[in-house]
Motif scaffolding. Structure first.
Motif, PDB file in Angstrom:
ATOM      1  N   CYS A 189       0.855  -1.196   0.000  1.00 46.68           N
ATOM      2  CA  CYS A 189       0.000   0.000   0.000  1.00 46.68           C
ATOM      3  C   CYS A 189       0.888   1.243   0.000  1.00 46.68           C
ATOM      4  O   CYS A 189       1.633   1.473   0.951  1.00 46.68           O
ATOM      5  N   HIS A 190       0.825   2.021  -1.083  1.00 50.73           N
ATOM      6  CA  HIS A 190       1.683   3.198  -1.214  1.00 50.73           C
ATOM      7  C   HIS A 190       1.515   4.169  -0.033  1.00 50.73           C
ATOM      8  O   HIS A 190       2.499   4.630   0.544  1.00 50.73           O
ATOM      9  N   LYS A 191       0.283   4.483   0.329  1.00 51.05           N
ATOM     10  CA  LYS A 191       0.035   5.417   1.429  1.00 51.05           C
ATOM     11  C   LYS A 191       0.547   4.849   2.754  1.00 51.05           C
ATOM     12  O   LYS A 191       1.045   5.574   3.603  1.00 51.05           O
ATOM     13  N   CYS A 192       0.454   3.526   2.924  1.00 47.77           N
ATOM     14  CA  CYS A 192       0.944   2.874   4.150  1.00 47.77           C
ATOM     15  C   CYS A 192       2.458   3.006   4.287  1.00 47.77           C
ATOM     16  O   CYS A 192       2.972   3.126   5.399  1.00 47.77           O
ATOM     17  N   THR A 193       3.158   2.983   3.168  1.00 52.29           N
ATOM     18  CA  THR A 193       4.620   3.089   3.228  1.00 52.29           C
ATOM     19  C   THR A 193       5.049   4.490   3.652  1.00 52.29           C
ATOM     20  O   THR A 193       6.201   4.691   4.025  1.00 52.29           O
ATOM     21  N   GLU A 194       4.125   5.444   3.632  1.00 54.72           N
ATOM     22  CA  GLU A 194       4.386   6.788   4.163  1.00 54.72           C
ATOM     23  C   GLU A 194       3.876   6.902   5.600  1.00 54.72           C
ATOM     24  O   GLU A 194       4.585   7.373   6.484  1.00 54.72           O
ATOM     25  N   GLU A 195       2.623   6.485   5.818  1.00 57.84           N
ATOM     26  CA  GLU A 195       1.957   6.696   7.105  1.00 57.84           C
ATOM     27  C   GLU A 195       2.514   5.826   8.235  1.00 57.84           C
ATOM     28  O   GLU A 195       2.710   6.314   9.338  1.00 57.84           O
ATOM     29  N   ILE A 196       2.745   4.556   7.986  1.00 53.85           N
ATOM     30  CA  ILE A 196       3.139   3.665   9.081  1.00 53.85           C
ATOM     31  C   ILE A 196       4.563   3.956   9.565  1.00 53.85           C
ATOM     32  O   ILE A 196       4.786   4.014  10.776  1.00 53.85           O
ATOM     33  N   PRO A 197       5.537   4.214   8.694  1.00 56.80           N
ATOM     34  CA  PRO A 197       6.829   4.672   9.205  1.00 56.80           C
ATOM     35  C   PRO A 197       6.720   6.012   9.960  1.00 56.80           C
ATOM     36  O   PRO A 197       7.463   6.254  10.915  1.00 56.80           O
ATOM     37  N   ALA A 198       5.780   6.867   9.551  1.00 57.53           N
ATOM     38  CA  ALA A 198       5.560   8.121  10.285  1.00 57.53           C
ATOM     39  C   ALA A 198       5.024   7.831  11.685  1.00 57.53           C
ATOM     40  O   ALA A 198       5.391   8.518  12.652  1.00 57.53           O
ATOM     41  N   ILE A 199       4.168   6.820  11.806  1.00 51.23           N
ATOM     42  CA  ILE A 199       3.692   6.401  13.128  1.00 51.23           C
ATOM     43  C   ILE A 199       4.871   5.903  13.963  1.00 51.23           C
ATOM     44  O   ILE A 199       4.986   6.217  15.145  1.00 51.23           O
ATOM     45  N   ALA A 200       5.748   5.128  13.330  1.00 53.90           N
ATOM     46  CA  ALA A 200       6.923   4.607  14.045  1.00 53.90           C
ATOM     47  C   ALA A 200       7.769   5.750  14.615  1.00 53.90           C
ATOM     48  O   ALA A 200       8.309   5.636  15.721  1.00 53.90           O
ATOM     49  N   LYS A 201       7.861   6.857  13.885  1.00 52.16           N
ATOM     50  CA  LYS A 201       8.630   8.014  14.367  1.00 52.16           C
ATOM     51  C   LYS A 201       7.949   8.698  15.550  1.00 52.16           C
ATOM     52  O   LYS A 201       8.613   9.291  16.392  1.00 52.16           O
ATOM     53  N   LYS A 202       6.621   8.630  15.618  1.00 52.68           N
ATOM     54  CA  LYS A 202       5.856   9.255  16.709  1.00 52.68           C
ATOM     55  C   LYS A 202       5.670   8.313  17.895  1.00 52.68           C
ATOM     56  O   LYS A 202       5.222   8.728  18.960  1.00 52.68           O
ATOM     57  N   TYR A 203       6.015   7.058  17.709  1.00 49.39           N
ATOM     58  CA  TYR A 203       5.680   6.020  18.690  1.00 49.39           C
ATOM     59  C   TYR A 203       6.204   6.318  20.093  1.00 49.39           C
ATOM     60  O   TYR A 203       5.458   6.184  21.074  1.00 49.39           O
ATOM     61  N   THR A 204       7.439   6.746  20.237  1.00 48.98           N
ATOM     62  CA  THR A 204       7.991   7.006  21.568  1.00 48.98           C
ATOM     63  C   THR A 204       7.192   8.088  22.280  1.00 48.98           C
ATOM     64  O   THR A 204       6.835   7.938  23.455  1.00 48.98           O
ATOM     65  N   LYS A 205       6.887   9.157  21.584  1.00 52.99           N
ATOM     66  CA  LYS A 205       6.092  10.247  22.166  1.00 52.99           C
ATOM     67  C   LYS A 205       4.713   9.743  22.571  1.00 52.99           C
ATOM     68  O   LYS A 205       4.238  10.022  23.674  1.00 52.99           O
ATOM     69  N   TRP A 206       4.061   8.990  21.679  1.00 59.09           N
ATOM     70  CA  TRP A 206       2.726   8.488  21.976  1.00 59.09           C
ATOM     71  C   TRP A 206       2.763   7.520  23.158  1.00 59.09           C
ATOM     72  O   TRP A 206       1.918   7.575  24.042  1.00 59.09           O
ATOM     73  N   LYS A 207       3.751   6.641  23.167  1.00 57.03           N
ATOM     74  CA  LYS A 207       3.874   5.636  24.235  1.00 57.03           C
ATOM     75  C   LYS A 207       4.044   6.323  25.600  1.00 57.03           C
ATOM     76  O   LYS A 207       3.465   5.893  26.597  1.00 57.03           O
ATOM     77  N   GLU A 208       4.811   7.410  25.635  1.00 54.75           N
ATOM     78  CA  GLU A 208       4.990   8.172  26.872  1.00 54.75           C
ATOM     79  C   GLU A 208       3.676   8.758  27.371  1.00 54.75           C
ATOM     80  O   GLU A 208       3.534   9.053  28.557  1.00 54.75           O
ATOM     81  N   GLN A 209       2.718   8.930  26.481  1.00 53.41           N
ATOM     82  CA  GLN A 209       1.404   9.468  26.847  1.00 53.41           C
ATOM     83  C   GLN A 209       0.355   8.370  27.055  1.00 53.41           C
ATOM     84  O   GLN A 209      -0.833   8.647  27.161  1.00 53.41           O
ATOM     85  N   GLY A 210       0.792   7.118  27.097  1.00 54.01           N
ATOM     86  CA  GLY A 210      -0.119   6.009  27.369  1.00 54.01           C
ATOM     87  C   GLY A 210      -0.806   5.446  26.143  1.00 54.01           C
ATOM     88  O   GLY A 210      -1.835   4.778  26.249  1.00 54.01           O
ATOM     89  N   VAL A 211      -0.236   5.706  24.949  1.00 53.02           N
ATOM     90  CA  VAL A 211      -0.828   5.238  23.700  1.00 53.02           C
ATOM     91  C   VAL A 211       0.035   4.122  23.107  1.00 53.02           C
ATOM     92  O   VAL A 211       1.189   4.347  22.774  1.00 53.02           O
ATOM     93  N   GLU A 212      -0.536   2.933  23.000  1.00 47.72           N
ATOM     94  CA  GLU A 212       0.131   1.812  22.335  1.00 47.72           C
ATOM     95  C   GLU A 212      -0.317   1.806  20.877  1.00 47.72           C
ATOM     96  O   GLU A 212      -1.373   2.331  20.541  1.00 47.72           O
ATOM     97  N   VAL A 213       0.507   1.229  20.023  1.00 50.12           N
ATOM     98  CA  VAL A 213       0.185   1.087  18.612  1.00 50.12           C
ATOM     99  C   VAL A 213       0.233  -0.390  18.261  1.00 50.12           C
ATOM    100  O   VAL A 213       1.122  -1.112  18.720  1.00 50.12           O
ATOM    101  N   VAL A 214      -0.726  -0.839  17.454  1.00 52.74           N
ATOM    102  CA  VAL A 214      -0.744  -2.204  16.931  1.00 52.74           C
ATOM    103  C   VAL A 214      -0.928  -2.097  15.424  1.00 52.74           C
ATOM    104  O   VAL A 214      -1.852  -1.425  14.955  1.00 52.74           O
ATOM    105  N   PHE A 215      -0.053  -2.759  14.688  1.00 53.74           N
ATOM    106  CA  PHE A 215      -0.157  -2.786  13.234  1.00 53.74           C
ATOM    107  C   PHE A 215      -0.678  -4.147  12.804  1.00 53.74           C
ATOM    108  O   PHE A 215      -0.119  -5.171  13.158  1.00 53.74           O
ATOM    109  N   VAL A 216      -1.766  -4.141  12.034  1.00 57.52           N
ATOM    110  CA  VAL A 216      -2.347  -5.363  11.480  1.00 57.52           C
ATOM    111  C   VAL A 216      -2.122  -5.311   9.974  1.00 57.52           C
ATOM    112  O   VAL A 216      -2.679  -4.466   9.283  1.00 57.52           O
TER     113      VAL A 216
END
Length: 155
Positions: free
Chosen positions: A50-77
């Motif tokens: 998925c072309h859009k996924c190859t942009e969005e999901i790595p962008a989520i990975a870059k935000k993950y530490t910040k989100w995790k510090e705020q109590g937000v887990e991420v799950v990729f299916v």
């Protein structure tokens, strides 16, 4: 079209999202979504093809530490059909990722009425759907506005 409309009824804000069974070779990680112990969970459906996924999901990975510090887990299916493609795509992600290699026919995909990728859901700790962000930017704005500015976690 009927399936697309059903997603808005079944997966609307306020509904309880189905549990997700993780298909993983790693039995040390969570076996299902309900095993996670987080205040919030972002569930992302996507794939390496998925072309859009190859942009969005790595962008989520870059935000993950910040989100995790705020109590937000991420799950990729993943909707990938090839194990090598899935593993290559997810190798650098710090968050749990799962794939049953059934593309659109997978149980998790069907249970969430996914008809396009990426599809994102924000759930609370009871799996209630709080938001259906249409981008990483929208999700990040929610974290900044709702969690950091208006509801900061104690340090």
């Amino acid at each position: 079209l009927a399936k697309q409309l059903e997603t808005y009824r079944a997966m609307k804000k306020g509904n309880i999202a189905p549990d997700i069974v993780f298909h993983s070779d790693d039995k040390k990680g969570p076996q299902k979504l309900s095993d996670l112990n987080s205040q919030y969970t972002v569930v992302v459906f996507g794939a390496s093809w998925c072309h859009k996924c190859t942009e969005e999901i790595p962008a989520i990975a870059k935000k993950y530490t910040k989100w995790k510090e705020q109590g937000v887990e991420v799950v990729f299916v993943s909707l990938d059909e090839n194990k090598e493609s899935f593993q290559q795509f997810t190798k650098d992600f710090a968050f749990p990722s799962t794939c049953d290699y059934k593309k659109w026919e997978g149980e998790n995909v069907k249970n969430y009425y996914v008809f396009g990728t990426p599809t994102i859901f924000l759930l609370d700790n009871k799996r209630e759907i709080l938001l259906r962000p249409n981008s990483v930017q929208q999700m990040d704005t929610w974290v900044d506005w709702y969690l950091i500015q208006h509801n900061p976690l104690p340090k």
